[in-house]
Motif scaffolding. Structure first.
Motif, PDB file in Angstrom:
ATOM      1  N   GLY A 177      56.589   4.975  33.786  1.00  0.00           N
ATOM      2  CA  GLY A 177      57.404   5.742  33.118  1.00  0.00           C
ATOM      3  C   GLY A 177      58.925   5.701  33.935  1.00  0.00           C
ATOM      4  O   GLY A 177      59.286   4.576  34.551  1.00  0.00           O
TER       5      GLY A 177
ATOM      6  N   PRO B  88      62.251  10.705  37.526  1.00  0.00           N
ATOM      7  CA  PRO B  88      63.167  11.908  37.019  1.00  0.00           C
ATOM      8  C   PRO B  88      64.418  11.901  37.966  1.00  0.00           C
ATOM      9  O   PRO B  88      65.595  12.247  37.450  1.00  0.00           O
ATOM     10  CB  PRO B  88      62.338  12.923  37.308  1.00  0.00           C
ATOM     11  CG  PRO B  88      61.462  12.792  38.444  1.00  0.00           C
ATOM     12  CD  PRO B  88      61.187  10.978  38.022  1.00  0.00           C
TER      13      PRO B  88
ATOM     14  N   ASP C  28      57.700   5.901  26.951  1.00  0.00           N
ATOM     15  CA  ASP C  28      58.052   7.295  26.359  1.00  0.00           C
ATOM     16  C   ASP C  28      57.722   8.080  27.395  1.00  0.00           C
ATOM     17  O   ASP C  28      56.733   8.678  27.353  1.00  0.00           O
ATOM     18  CB  ASP C  28      57.777   7.514  24.823  1.00  0.00           C
ATOM     19  CG  ASP C  28      58.222   8.807  24.404  1.00  0.00           C
ATOM     20  OD1 ASP C  28      59.370   9.421  25.113  1.00  0.00           O
ATOM     21  OD2 ASP C  28      58.008   9.327  23.365  1.00  0.00           O
ATOM     22  N   GLY C  29      58.487   8.640  28.219  1.00  0.00           N
ATOM     23  CA  GLY C  29      57.852   9.765  29.351  1.00  0.00           C
ATOM     24  C   GLY C  29      57.113   8.901  30.183  1.00  0.00           C
ATOM     25  O   GLY C  29      57.445   7.901  30.761  1.00  0.00           O
ATOM     26  N   ARG C  30      56.017   9.216  30.533  1.00  0.00           N
ATOM     27  CA  ARG C  30      54.830   8.655  31.308  1.00  0.00           C
ATOM     28  C   ARG C  30      53.946   8.072  30.319  1.00  0.00           C
ATOM     29  O   ARG C  30      53.388   8.833  29.362  1.00  0.00           O
ATOM     30  CB  ARG C  30      54.194   9.715  32.330  1.00  0.00           C
ATOM     31  CG  ARG C  30      53.100   8.977  32.715  1.00  0.00           C
ATOM     32  CD  ARG C  30      52.431   9.877  33.595  1.00  0.00           C
ATOM     33  NE  ARG C  30      51.048   9.467  34.129  1.00  0.00           N
ATOM     34  CZ  ARG C  30      50.819   9.068  35.186  1.00  0.00           C
ATOM     35  NH1 ARG C  30      51.731   9.132  36.141  1.00  0.00           N
ATOM     36  NH2 ARG C  30      49.512   8.662  35.847  1.00  0.00           N
TER      37      ARG C  30
END
Length: 293
Positions: free
Chosen positions: A258, A261, A234-236
């Protein structure tokens, strides 16, 4: 070999000198023949020996050839962390970004004289595996299986990942002959603690001339893929691998996974320390190569 060559032995990902995966780094190896490299690797008797050479492409800071006791290895990711630290610590490269050239491929790392980090961006290949043959290969049963998928995954070589219950990690006993006969070059047996984000692990790798490896950078990346398949990213997500304690060579791999982006692809990172253990000079007369055991 016309002149002595400096070398050192480091413990990749060791929490102290004497920990981690032993790696020999032979500096300034230009001019050594393949036969001399094979002979040196055989005499040093560590899991892997890296010979550092001048790069052949502008982006690279150094080039390597990697040998095990069985001969030259097509892979250079595992040893890249220890090599980068050794080059910076010896003053041959400055701290910061270093770019390793190996077999026409480039690998970027961030390094200083104590630790280095490597990052890989996917999408990496993933294949589901039947757990039964993997459990049998290390003397475990279905009751020892842990939570999460059983996979072959990784950036580069695919590793076989087997999650097990906590007590089963220490109980695993590999049948090296059976693994070799069944085409199973490696098996990563681990227990995942999702609350602490720690994997307690062992790696058996007879296909890479290593019965048991106390630490492996490429598997830090592969476990990031496993966490992605588990749905735990979740994200990083930062996590740690603890390995090698049962061998008397405790190691810690500092990892993260992660989503990139820019590309949306999986992005995995692994890093750690590489304590120096030994330094010395190699002086092998060319006539000795092939004549000594």
């Amino acid at each position: 070999m016309t002149s002595p060559r400096d070398y050192e032995v480091v413990g990749m990902f060791g929490v102290r000198a004497g920990g981690g995966s032993p790696l020999a780094v032979v500096h300034d190896a230009e001019g050594l023949s393949t036969g001399e490299m094979e002979w040196i690797a055989g005499r040093l008797r560590v899991d892997e020996t890296v010979f550092v050479l001048p790069p052949t492409v502008p982006r690279a800071t150094h080039r390597v050839r990697v040998f095990t006791r069985r001969g030259e290895s097509p892979f250079g990711g595992h040893s890249a962390v220890g090599t980068a630290v050794a080059l910076v610590r010896s003053g041959r490269l400055p701290s910061g970004r270093v770019v390793q050239e190996r077999g026409g491929k480039l690998l970027e790392l961030e390094a200083d004289g104590e630790r280095a980090t490597v990052t890989a961006t996917g999408p990496p290949p993933v294949a589901a595996l039947a757990p039964g043959p993997l459990l049998a290969a290390v003397g475990l049963t279905a009751g020892d299986l842990g939570e999460g998928p059983v996979l072959a995954a990784g950036f580069g070589p695919l590793f076989h990942l087997l999650p097990v219950r906590e007590k089963a990690v220490g109980a695993a006993r590999p049948d090296v002959a059976a693994m070799s006969g069944s085409g199973l070059p490696d098996l990563f047996v681990f227990h995942w603690d999702g609350t602490a984000r720690i994997a307690t692990a062992r790696l058996f790798a007879p296909g890479y001339a290593i019965d048991e490896d106390p630490a492996c950078a490429s598997l830090g990346l592969a476990l990031g893929v496993w966490l992605g398949e588990l749905g735990a990213v979740d994200g990083r997500t930062d996590f740690r691998i603890e390995q090698g304690a049962g061998m008397g060579r405790p190691a810690e791999l500092e990892c993260a996974v992660g989503v990139d982006p820019d590309s949306g692809a999986l992005r995995a990172t692994v890093g750690g320390r590489a304590p120096q253990e030994l330094t010395g000079e190699l002086a092998v007369p060319p006539a000795a190569v092939g004549q000594l055991p």
